[in-house]
Design a protein around this motif. Structure first.
Motif, PDB file in Angstrom:
ATOM      1  N   ILE A 142      72.670  10.305  25.842  1.00 54.18           N
ATOM      2  CA  ILE A 142      73.386  11.137  26.837  1.00 54.18           C
ATOM      3  C   ILE A 142      72.337  11.834  27.864  1.00 54.18           C
ATOM      4  O   ILE A 142      72.580  12.311  28.975  1.00 54.18           O
ATOM      5  CB  ILE A 142      74.098  12.091  26.085  1.00 54.18           C
ATOM      6  CG1 ILE A 142      74.894  13.253  27.000  1.00 54.18           C
ATOM      7  CG2 ILE A 142      73.306  13.152  25.067  1.00 54.18           C
ATOM      8  CD1 ILE A 142      75.797  12.491  27.843  1.00 54.18           C
ATOM      9  N   TYR A 145      71.997   9.943  30.652  1.00 55.70           N
ATOM     10  CA  TYR A 145      73.290  10.075  31.756  1.00 55.70           C
ATOM     11  C   TYR A 145      73.124  11.309  32.510  1.00 55.70           C
ATOM     12  O   TYR A 145      73.695  11.302  33.595  1.00 55.70           O
ATOM     13  CB  TYR A 145      74.450  10.088  30.753  1.00 55.70           C
ATOM     14  CG  TYR A 145      74.958   8.628  30.523  1.00 55.70           C
ATOM     15  CD1 TYR A 145      76.096   7.811  31.288  1.00 55.70           C
ATOM     16  CD2 TYR A 145      74.404   7.778  29.579  1.00 55.70           C
ATOM     17  CE1 TYR A 145      76.507   6.794  30.944  1.00 55.70           C
ATOM     18  CE2 TYR A 145      74.599   6.369  29.270  1.00 55.70           C
ATOM     19  CZ  TYR A 145      75.659   5.845  30.083  1.00 55.70           C
ATOM     20  OH  TYR A 145      76.198   4.601  29.958  1.00 55.70           O
ATOM     21  N   ARG A 146      72.691  12.383  31.993  1.00 51.39           N
ATOM     22  CA  ARG A 146      73.039  13.529  32.612  1.00 51.39           C
ATOM     23  C   ARG A 146      71.678  14.377  32.956  1.00 51.39           C
ATOM     24  O   ARG A 146      71.696  15.383  33.934  1.00 51.39           O
ATOM     25  CB  ARG A 146      73.837  14.725  31.667  1.00 51.39           C
ATOM     26  CG  ARG A 146      75.082  14.042  31.226  1.00 51.39           C
ATOM     27  CD  ARG A 146      75.783  15.010  30.302  1.00 51.39           C
ATOM     28  NE  ARG A 146      77.213  14.486  30.188  1.00 51.39           N
ATOM     29  CZ  ARG A 146      77.992  15.136  29.199  1.00 51.39           C
ATOM     30  NH1 ARG A 146      77.521  16.158  28.509  1.00 51.39           N
ATOM     31  NH2 ARG A 146      79.300  14.388  28.866  1.00 51.39           N
ATOM     32  N   LYS A 178      67.552  12.369  35.236  1.00 52.22           N
ATOM     33  CA  LYS A 178      68.970  11.618  34.907  1.00 52.22           C
ATOM     34  C   LYS A 178      68.423  10.229  35.152  1.00 52.22           C
ATOM     35  O   LYS A 178      67.738   9.875  36.267  1.00 52.22           O
ATOM     36  CB  LYS A 178      69.741  12.257  35.781  1.00 52.22           C
ATOM     37  CG  LYS A 178      71.153  11.354  35.828  1.00 52.22           C
ATOM     38  CD  LYS A 178      72.204  11.975  36.991  1.00 52.22           C
ATOM     39  CE  LYS A 178      73.464  11.246  36.787  1.00 52.22           C
ATOM     40  NZ  LYS A 178      74.517  11.915  37.912  1.00 52.22           N
ATOM     41  N   GLY A 179      68.912   9.208  34.535  1.00 51.23           N
ATOM     42  CA  GLY A 179      68.771   7.695  34.856  1.00 51.23           C
ATOM     43  C   GLY A 179      67.339   7.035  34.443  1.00 51.23           C
ATOM     44  O   GLY A 179      67.023   5.967  34.456  1.00 51.23           O
ATOM     45  N   ARG A 221      69.541  -1.057  31.900  1.00 46.21           N
ATOM     46  CA  ARG A 221      70.532  -0.124  32.284  1.00 46.21           C
ATOM     47  C   ARG A 221      71.912  -0.268  31.908  1.00 46.21           C
ATOM     48  O   ARG A 221      72.517   0.739  31.948  1.00 46.21           O
ATOM     49  CB  ARG A 221      70.580  -0.005  33.817  1.00 46.21           C
ATOM     50  CG  ARG A 221      69.135   0.519  34.395  1.00 46.21           C
ATOM     51  CD  ARG A 221      69.188   0.966  35.824  1.00 46.21           C
ATOM     52  NE  ARG A 221      67.937   1.613  36.345  1.00 46.21           N
ATOM     53  CZ  ARG A 221      67.513   2.649  36.037  1.00 46.21           C
ATOM     54  NH1 ARG A 221      68.001   3.353  35.485  1.00 46.21           N
ATOM     55  NH2 ARG A 221      66.353   3.024  36.925  1.00 46.21           N
ATOM     56  N   THR A 244      81.982   6.716  25.070  1.00 45.56           N
ATOM     57  CA  THR A 244      80.773   6.479  25.880  1.00 45.56           C
ATOM     58  C   THR A 244      79.654   7.504  25.749  1.00 45.56           C
ATOM     59  O   THR A 244      80.126   8.559  25.230  1.00 45.56           O
ATOM     60  CB  THR A 244      81.317   6.093  27.521  1.00 45.56           C
ATOM     61  OG1 THR A 244      81.132   7.470  27.970  1.00 45.56           O
ATOM     62  CG2 THR A 244      82.699   5.412  27.486  1.00 45.56           C
ATOM     63  N   ASP A 246      78.999   9.338  27.989  1.00 45.06           N
ATOM     64  CA  ASP A 246      79.091  10.371  28.940  1.00 45.06           C
ATOM     65  C   ASP A 246      80.262  10.954  28.702  1.00 45.06           C
ATOM     66  O   ASP A 246      81.059  11.493  29.483  1.00 45.06           O
ATOM     67  CB  ASP A 246      79.051   9.884  30.280  1.00 45.06           C
ATOM     68  CG  ASP A 246      78.744  11.341  31.236  1.00 45.06           C
ATOM     69  OD1 ASP A 246      78.129  12.239  30.746  1.00 45.06           O
ATOM     70  OD2 ASP A 246      78.952  10.938  32.268  1.00 45.06           O
ATOM     71  N   LYS A 268      79.198   2.282  34.527  1.00 48.49           N
ATOM     72  CA  LYS A 268      79.397   3.141  33.520  1.00 48.49           C
ATOM     73  C   LYS A 268      78.105   3.090  32.711  1.00 48.49           C
ATOM     74  O   LYS A 268      78.050   3.934  31.610  1.00 48.49           O
ATOM     75  CB  LYS A 268      80.675   3.276  32.826  1.00 48.49           C
ATOM     76  CG  LYS A 268      82.061   3.569  33.601  1.00 48.49           C
ATOM     77  CD  LYS A 268      82.077   5.002  33.970  1.00 48.49           C
ATOM     78  CE  LYS A 268      83.311   5.281  34.493  1.00 48.49           C
ATOM     79  NZ  LYS A 268      83.566   6.616  34.922  1.00 48.49           N
ATOM     80  N   ILE A 270      73.752   3.370  32.470  1.00 42.34           N
ATOM     81  CA  ILE A 270      72.735   4.582  32.759  1.00 42.34           C
ATOM     82  C   ILE A 270      72.551   4.565  34.308  1.00 42.34           C
ATOM     83  O   ILE A 270      72.620   3.558  35.127  1.00 42.34           O
ATOM     84  CB  ILE A 270      71.370   3.881  32.020  1.00 42.34           C
ATOM     85  CG1 ILE A 270      71.398   4.036  30.628  1.00 42.34           C
ATOM     86  CG2 ILE A 270      70.405   5.034  32.804  1.00 42.34           C
ATOM     87  CD1 ILE A 270      70.178   3.477  30.068  1.00 42.34           C
ATOM     88  N   PRO A 271      72.804   5.772  34.793  1.00 41.03           N
ATOM     89  CA  PRO A 271      72.736   5.870  36.051  1.00 41.03           C
ATOM     90  C   PRO A 271      71.408   5.507  36.970  1.00 41.03           C
ATOM     91  O   PRO A 271      70.300   5.635  36.328  1.00 41.03           O
ATOM     92  CB  PRO A 271      72.736   7.412  36.259  1.00 41.03           C
ATOM     93  CG  PRO A 271      73.288   7.978  34.931  1.00 41.03           C
ATOM     94  CD  PRO A 271      72.901   7.059  33.900  1.00 41.03           C
ATOM     95  N   PRO A 275      73.871   1.823  39.576  1.00 34.66           N
ATOM     96  CA  PRO A 275      73.923   2.022  38.249  1.00 34.66           C
ATOM     97  C   PRO A 275      74.075   0.990  37.146  1.00 34.66           C
ATOM     98  O   PRO A 275      74.604  -0.151  37.701  1.00 34.66           O
ATOM     99  CB  PRO A 275      74.879   2.953  38.118  1.00 34.66           C
ATOM    100  CG  PRO A 275      75.772   2.674  39.279  1.00 34.66           C
ATOM    101  CD  PRO A 275      75.334   2.349  40.333  1.00 34.66           C
TER     102      PRO A 275
END
Length: 317
Positions: A142, A145-146, A178-179, A221, A244, A246, A268, A270-271, A275
């Protein structure tokens, strides 16, 4: 692969100082060196001794080996547990046990990499800037993702006044962007080895890995999630909730879906730019026939599809 007791190989106690380890190695190396020894197994024994000293003669490798050794005994079946070396901070360096061409056992390479490179970094000069340090850390998926701000704990191997290896813990606040990808490195400027005098400290490089999560698998990713379906959902189609990293999303399952089918959720994963994607991997979960009513329902289904041959259907599909 069997767990190797390097202390037994050198004939020293686990509480031995680094000087005691070195003296034991030198004594055995003289006895079994192939150029001078008349022992029939001299070459094999010398390789075992050199490998043991390469692991124990370096305080950092020894600390990592000791940590694994707490849960394993000599001769026990061994596979390095996932993330076993996460949280250890290493400056690298060599014990000087032998030439770089020394061949290592499968056990040694599983822990330290080929030629011990897995735990080897750059040391600073005696009178200059501090050397760079390296560590592996695990984060939750997570966080990729964020993004996140995390406090991590690192164990730093050091020698105490008696020459014994100890672990000193330190904590650092780390910004997880992120990412971030599995295996990517984060550079923490000035958090490596201390410089001499007024010289700058080295940097700390964190190799980021994702903590194991039974719900998800990561490939670059892209992220894969298993999605169990009831037989009627797979046959008739359905809209179901999919977990998921996220959060939960609604997913339309087409009618006639089979186990193993992958449903793609574009963007959807990994950013990034672009993505990654998330794939729901379908499986069929069968209700148990553990009540009279359930058995009757399965019997009715068998009568309805009396001509269905599961083996032939699998071969054809």
């Amino acid at each position: 692969m069997e767990f190797k007791d390097y202390y037994a190989t050198l004939g020293v106690e686990r509480s031995a100082t680094q000087d005691e380890v070195k003296r034991a190695y030198r004594k055995l190396a003289r006895k079994y060196h192939p150029d001078v020894s008349k022992e029939p197994d001299a070459e094999a024994r010398f390789k075992e001794i050199a490998e043991a000293y390469e692991a124990l003669g370096d305080a950092e490798k020894r600390a990592a080996y000791d940590d694994v050794g707490k849960r394993h005994a000599r001769g026990q079946e061994f596979r390095p547990p996932p993330g076993w070396d996460s949280g250890f901070e290493f400056s690298g360096g060599d014990s000087g046990a032998g030439p770089d061409s020394l061949s290592h056992s499968e056990f040694f390479e599983a822990l330290f990499g080929r030629h011990g490179a897995g735990l080897r970094g750059a040391r600073g000069a005696p009178h200059g800037p501090g050397g760079d340090h390296h560590a592996k850390v695990q984060i939750d998926l997570i966080d990729a993702y964020r993004g996140a701000q995390r406090t991590i704990s690192l164990r730093v191997p050091q020698l105490d006044a008696a020459g014994r290896v100890t672990l000193v813990e330190r904590q650092l606040d780390v910004n997880i962007p992120k990412g971030i990808r599995n295996g990517q490195h984060l550079r923490l400027a000035g958090q490596g080895g201390a410089g001499q005098g007024d010289a700058a400290a080295g940097d700390l490089y964190l190799e980021v890995g994702f903590a194991p999560d039974p719900r998800f698998r990561v490939d670059g990713r892209d992220v894969y999630a298993d999605l169990p379906l009831a037989p009627w959902e797979a046959a008739l189609g359905a809209t179901v909730d999919l977990a998921t990293p996220d959060g939960s999303v609604e997913l339309a399952v087409p009618a006639g879906s089979k186990a193993g089918r992958k449903l793609r959720l574009r963007g959807k994963g990994i950013p990034s730019t672009p993505p990654g994607d998330l794939y729901a991997v379908l499986s069929i979960a069968l209700p148990s026939a553990d009540t009279p009513q359930a058995k009757e329902a399965w019997g009715a289904l068998a009568k309805t599809f009396g001509d269905f041959d599961a083996r032939r259907s699998t071969e054809a599909g």
